[in-house]
Structures are given as structure tokens and as C-alpha cells.
Design a protein around this motif. Sequence first.
Motif, PDB file in Angstrom:
ATOM      1  N   MET A  62       1.534  -9.748  42.631  1.00 31.96           N
ATOM      2  CA  MET A  62       0.418 -10.227  43.445  1.00 31.96           C
ATOM      3  C   MET A  62      -0.829 -10.430  42.588  1.00 31.96           C
ATOM      4  SD  MET A  62      -0.956 -11.210  46.230  1.00 31.96           S
ATOM      5  CE  MET A  62      -0.012 -10.763  47.694  1.00 31.96           C
ATOM      6  N   ARG A  63      -1.103  -9.452  41.712  1.00 31.59           N
ATOM      7  CA  ARG A  63      -2.283  -9.596  40.844  1.00 31.59           C
ATOM      8  C   ARG A  63      -2.154 -10.811  39.950  1.00 31.59           C
ATOM      9  NH1 ARG A  63      -3.571  -3.329  38.953  1.00 31.59           N
ATOM     10  NH2 ARG A  63      -3.542  -2.502  41.062  1.00 31.59           N
ATOM     11  N   GLN A  64      -0.946 -11.031  39.417  1.00 32.47           N
ATOM     12  CA  GLN A  64      -0.724 -12.193  38.548  1.00 32.47           C
ATOM     13  C   GLN A  64      -0.939 -13.491  39.315  1.00 32.47           C
ATOM     14  OE1 GLN A  64      -0.314 -12.751  35.350  1.00 32.47           O
ATOM     15  NE2 GLN A  64      -0.617 -10.575  34.959  1.00 32.47           N
ATOM     16  N   SER A  65      -0.417 -13.564  40.546  1.00 33.40           N
ATOM     17  CA  SER A  65      -0.526 -14.805  41.310  1.00 33.40           C
ATOM     18  C   SER A  65      -1.975 -15.099  41.680  1.00 33.40           C
ATOM     19  CB  SER A  65       0.336 -14.736  42.576  1.00 33.40           C
ATOM     20  OG  SER A  65      -0.244 -13.867  43.525  1.00 33.40           O
ATOM     21  N   LEU A  66      -2.781 -14.057  41.761  1.00 37.14           N
ATOM     22  CA  LEU A  66      -4.184 -14.248  42.159  1.00 37.14           C
ATOM     23  C   LEU A  66      -5.080 -14.644  40.985  1.00 37.14           C
ATOM     24  CD1 LEU A  66      -4.622 -11.318  44.696  1.00 37.14           C
ATOM     25  CD2 LEU A  66      -4.784 -13.742  45.219  1.00 37.14           C
ATOM     26  N   THR A  67      -4.534 -14.604  39.778  1.00 42.79           N
ATOM     27  CA  THR A  67      -5.393 -14.969  38.637  1.00 42.79           C
ATOM     28  C   THR A  67      -5.708 -16.456  38.638  1.00 42.79           C
ATOM     29  OG1 THR A  67      -3.464 -15.277  37.222  1.00 42.79           O
ATOM     30  CG2 THR A  67      -4.540 -13.111  37.161  1.00 42.79           C
ATOM     31  N   SER A  68      -4.902 -17.262  39.322  1.00 45.27           N
ATOM     32  CA  SER A  68      -5.120 -18.707  39.303  1.00 45.27           C
ATOM     33  C   SER A  68      -6.002 -19.189  40.447  1.00 45.27           C
ATOM     34  CB  SER A  68      -3.774 -19.437  39.352  1.00 45.27           C
ATOM     35  OG  SER A  68      -3.063 -19.049  40.502  1.00 45.27           O
ATOM     36  N   GLY A  69      -6.341 -18.315  41.391  1.00 39.26           N
ATOM     37  CA  GLY A  69      -7.206 -18.744  42.484  1.00 39.26           C
ATOM     38  C   GLY A  69      -7.172 -17.774  43.640  1.00 39.26           C
ATOM     39  N   GLN A  70      -8.061 -18.018  44.599  1.00 35.62           N
ATOM     40  CA  GLN A  70      -8.096 -17.160  45.787  1.00 35.62           C
ATOM     41  C   GLN A  70      -8.144 -18.019  47.032  1.00 35.62           C
ATOM     42  OE1 GLN A  70     -11.708 -15.025  46.723  1.00 35.62           O
ATOM     43  NE2 GLN A  70     -12.967 -16.254  45.319  1.00 35.62           N
ATOM     44  N   HIS A  71      -7.410 -17.564  48.058  1.00 31.88           N
ATOM     45  CA  HIS A  71      -7.384 -18.266  49.343  1.00 31.88           C
ATOM     46  C   HIS A  71      -7.466 -17.252  50.485  1.00 31.88           C
ATOM     47  CE1 HIS A  71      -6.345 -21.925  47.189  1.00 31.88           C
ATOM     48  NE2 HIS A  71      -5.446 -21.216  46.534  1.00 31.88           N
ATOM     49  N   PRO A  72      -8.563 -16.508  50.544  1.00 29.73           N
ATOM     50  CA  PRO A  72      -8.677 -15.520  51.636  1.00 29.73           C
ATOM     51  C   PRO A  72      -8.639 -16.211  52.988  1.00 29.73           C
ATOM     52  CG  PRO A  72     -10.795 -15.832  50.523  1.00 29.73           C
ATOM     53  CD  PRO A  72      -9.772 -16.568  49.721  1.00 29.73           C
ATOM     54  N   PHE A  73      -8.016 -15.571  53.974  1.00 25.24           N
ATOM     55  CA  PHE A  73      -7.879 -16.212  55.289  1.00 25.24           C
ATOM     56  C   PHE A  73      -9.029 -15.890  56.225  1.00 25.24           C
ATOM     57  CE2 PHE A  73      -6.791 -12.686  58.068  1.00 25.24           C
ATOM     58  CZ  PHE A  73      -6.276 -11.737  57.208  1.00 25.24           C
ATOM     59  N   ALA A  74      -9.859 -14.929  55.845  1.00 31.44           N
ATOM     60  CA  ALA A  74     -11.010 -14.596  56.693  1.00 31.44           C
ATOM     61  C   ALA A  74     -12.138 -14.054  55.837  1.00 31.44           C
ATOM     62  CB  ALA A  74     -10.615 -13.576  57.756  1.00 31.44           C
ATOM     63  N   LEU A  75     -13.324 -14.226  56.336  1.00 32.15           N
ATOM     64  CA  LEU A  75     -14.515 -13.637  55.725  1.00 32.15           C
ATOM     65  C   LEU A  75     -15.079 -12.648  56.732  1.00 32.15           C
ATOM     66  CD1 LEU A  75     -17.395 -15.405  53.827  1.00 32.15           C
ATOM     67  CD2 LEU A  75     -17.894 -13.725  55.610  1.00 32.15           C
ATOM     68  N   VAL A  76     -15.255 -11.420  56.302  1.00 30.92           N
ATOM     69  CA  VAL A  76     -15.830 -10.398  57.176  1.00 30.92           C
ATOM     70  C   VAL A  76     -17.228 -10.060  56.672  1.00 30.92           C
ATOM     71  CG1 VAL A  76     -15.612  -8.061  58.109  1.00 30.92           C
ATOM     72  CG2 VAL A  76     -13.554  -9.433  57.691  1.00 30.92           C
ATOM     73  N   LEU A  77     -18.215 -10.259  57.538  1.00 32.18           N
ATOM     74  CA  LEU A  77     -19.574  -9.807  57.252  1.00 32.18           C
ATOM     75  C   LEU A  77     -19.737  -8.466  57.939  1.00 32.18           C
ATOM     76  CD1 LEU A  77     -22.526  -9.917  56.378  1.00 32.18           C
ATOM     77  CD2 LEU A  77     -22.986 -11.407  58.339  1.00 32.18           C
ATOM     78  N   GLY A  78     -19.740  -7.399  57.142  1.00 28.78           N
ATOM     79  CA  GLY A  78     -19.796  -6.054  57.703  1.00 28.78           C
ATOM     80  C   GLY A  78     -20.971  -5.264  57.174  1.00 28.78           C
ATOM     81  N   CYS A  79     -21.063  -4.029  57.676  1.00 27.32           N
ATOM     82  CA  CYS A  79     -22.124  -3.108  57.252  1.00 27.32           C
ATOM     83  C   CYS A  79     -21.714  -2.419  55.947  1.00 27.32           C
ATOM     84  CB  CYS A  79     -22.345  -2.077  58.355  1.00 27.32           C
ATOM     85  SG  CYS A  79     -23.692  -0.910  58.030  1.00 27.32           S
ATOM     86  N   ILE A  80     -22.693  -1.814  55.281  1.00 29.47           N
ATOM     87  CA  ILE A  80     -22.424  -1.109  54.019  1.00 29.47           C
ATOM     88  C   ILE A  80     -21.786   0.262  54.249  1.00 29.47           C
ATOM     89  CG2 ILE A  80     -24.290  -2.239  52.786  1.00 29.47           C
ATOM     90  CD1 ILE A  80     -25.971   0.322  53.256  1.00 29.47           C
ATOM     91  N   ASP A  81     -21.698   0.706  55.498  1.00 31.15           N
ATOM     92  CA  ASP A  81     -21.225   2.056  55.820  1.00 31.15           C
ATOM     93  C   ASP A  81     -19.900   2.364  55.110  1.00 31.15           C
ATOM     94  OD1 ASP A  81     -19.927   4.280  57.374  1.00 31.15           O
ATOM     95  OD2 ASP A  81     -21.772   4.090  58.542  1.00 31.15           O
ATOM     96  N   SER A  82     -19.864   3.505  54.430  1.00 31.45           N
ATOM     97  CA  SER A  82     -18.690   3.860  53.626  1.00 31.45           C
ATOM     98  C   SER A  82     -17.453   4.129  54.468  1.00 31.45           C
ATOM     99  CB  SER A  82     -18.992   5.103  52.779  1.00 31.45           C
ATOM    100  OG  SER A  82     -19.227   6.221  53.614  1.00 31.45           O
ATOM    101  N   ARG A  83     -17.656   4.295  55.771  1.00 24.69           N
ATOM    102  CA  ARG A  83     -16.526   4.574  56.665  1.00 24.69           C
ATOM    103  C   ARG A  83     -15.904   3.299  57.230  1.00 24.69           C
ATOM    104  NH1 ARG A  83     -20.205   8.274  60.415  1.00 24.69           N
ATOM    105  NH2 ARG A  83     -21.446   6.401  60.082  1.00 24.69           N
ATOM    106  N   VAL A  84     -16.494   2.139  56.881  1.00 25.01           N
ATOM    107  CA  VAL A  84     -16.031   0.887  57.474  1.00 25.01           C
ATOM    108  C   VAL A  84     -15.789  -0.197  56.421  1.00 25.01           C
ATOM    109  CG1 VAL A  84     -16.402  -0.718  59.396  1.00 25.01           C
ATOM    110  CG2 VAL A  84     -17.522   1.509  59.443  1.00 25.01           C
ATOM    111  N   PRO A  85     -14.930   0.077  55.432  1.00 29.91           N
ATOM    112  CA  PRO A  85     -14.601  -0.990  54.479  1.00 29.91           C
ATOM    113  C   PRO A  85     -13.617  -1.971  55.127  1.00 29.91           C
ATOM    114  CG  PRO A  85     -13.510   1.057  53.866  1.00 29.91           C
ATOM    115  CD  PRO A  85     -14.252   1.333  55.136  1.00 29.91           C
ATOM    116  N   PRO A  86     -13.976  -3.237  55.246  1.00 33.47           N
ATOM    117  CA  PRO A  86     -13.127  -4.175  55.998  1.00 33.47           C
ATOM    118  C   PRO A  86     -11.675  -4.215  55.517  1.00 33.47           C
ATOM    119  CG  PRO A  86     -15.270  -5.167  55.635  1.00 33.47           C
ATOM    120  CD  PRO A  86     -15.249  -3.883  54.844  1.00 33.47           C
ATOM    121  N   GLU A  87     -11.449  -4.159  54.214  1.00 36.80           N
ATOM    122  CA  GLU A  87     -10.063  -4.240  53.727  1.00 36.80           C
ATOM    123  C   GLU A  87      -9.224  -3.074  54.248  1.00 36.80           C
ATOM    124  OE1 GLU A  87     -12.786  -4.464  51.884  1.00 36.80           O
ATOM    125  OE2 GLU A  87     -12.673  -6.221  50.585  1.00 36.80           O
ATOM    126  N   LEU A  88      -9.834  -1.895  54.349  1.00 39.47           N
ATOM    127  CA  LEU A  88      -9.080  -0.742  54.838  1.00 39.47           C
ATOM    128  C   LEU A  88      -8.974  -0.762  56.360  1.00 39.47           C
ATOM    129  CD1 LEU A  88     -10.394   2.113  52.509  1.00 39.47           C
ATOM    130  CD2 LEU A  88      -8.321   0.744  52.296  1.00 39.47           C
TER     131      LEU A  88
END
Length: 163
Positions: free
Chosen positions: A1-27
Motif C-alpha cells: 500500500m505504501r509503495q502504491s501511494l508513492t505515485s499519487g493520492q486519491h482520497p475519497f473524502a476530506l474531513v474538516l475536524g477539530c484538533i481534539d486528540s480524542r477525535v482523529p478522523p482516520e481512527l
Amino acid sequence: MRQSLTSGQHPFALVLGCIDSRVPPELVFDQGLGDLMTVRSAGEVLDEAVLGSVAYGVLELDIPLVMVLGHQSCGAVKAAVESDLSGERLPAHIQYIADRIAPNIDRTQEGDARIDATIDANVRAIRAQLAAEPDLAAKVTSGQLAIVGARYELTTQRVHRVG
Ligand SMILES: [Zn+2]
């Protein structure tokens, strides 16, 4: 996965969230490398850097979904509500954050209920501000973009839409 991502990124969503350490969007959404573009500011507050970051994801990477993600017990919203009540200014640049949240304070509620209602009102207002950006609005109109509001509950770890 890391290798395949070296050529580009295609995220399917953008999350605008708070800085709160308890709410990391990826997790919160159990996503991996390259899945989400995340932009975070205290209370999801918009400024030129945040707007530019969202615009980059939508206009340059063609991300089709933007989510504004507020959360239960948001300290930024709490500080804004309490500063509004006391009239006391917050230190340094924190006041800038509070000033951005202040217009969204739900004055129909009191105490903790006001903070909780303002968390939702703040998400709605930021979603509306993004939807009013001409370049983003054009994408929404043409069906290439959806902008949604949502809220994460610390107690249940569930996310629900804020309409
Ligand atoms: Zn927060």
C-alpha cells in the motif's frame, strides 16, 4: 500500500475536524493511508489556510465528499461560550478561534445545553460557509461534490449527520 501511494493520492473524502486528540478522523472512521484528507483546526474554525486546504483537496484532487466533523465536549466551543458569557478574553490566538465560533452560539439554551447545541450550530454554520464558496458551490451544483455536517460522540464512538 505504501509503495502504491508513492505515485499519487486519491482520497475519497476530506474531513474538516477539530484538533481534539480524542477525535482523529482516520481512527474514528477506521481508514488507512491515502483514504482521507484531513484538515483540522480548533472547533473546525475556518480561516484562509483552512479554506485553501479544503479547496486544494476538492479542486486539485477532485475529492467528492467534504465532511465537517464536530464532536461532543468540544473544548474550543466550550471556551467560546464561556468567554462570551464572562466577557473575558482568551490568551493569544485562542481568542481568534472563539471569535469565529461566537456568531454560532445557540442562545436559546443555557449552561451545558448551550455548549452542546452550539457544537451542532457551529457544524451547520461551517458547512454552510463552505457550501457558499463559489468554487465549491459550482461542484455541488454539478453533482461532483457533497458537503455534509456530522458529529462524533465521545461516549458512544458513533458519528451521526448534523443536518
Ligand atoms: Zn473540539
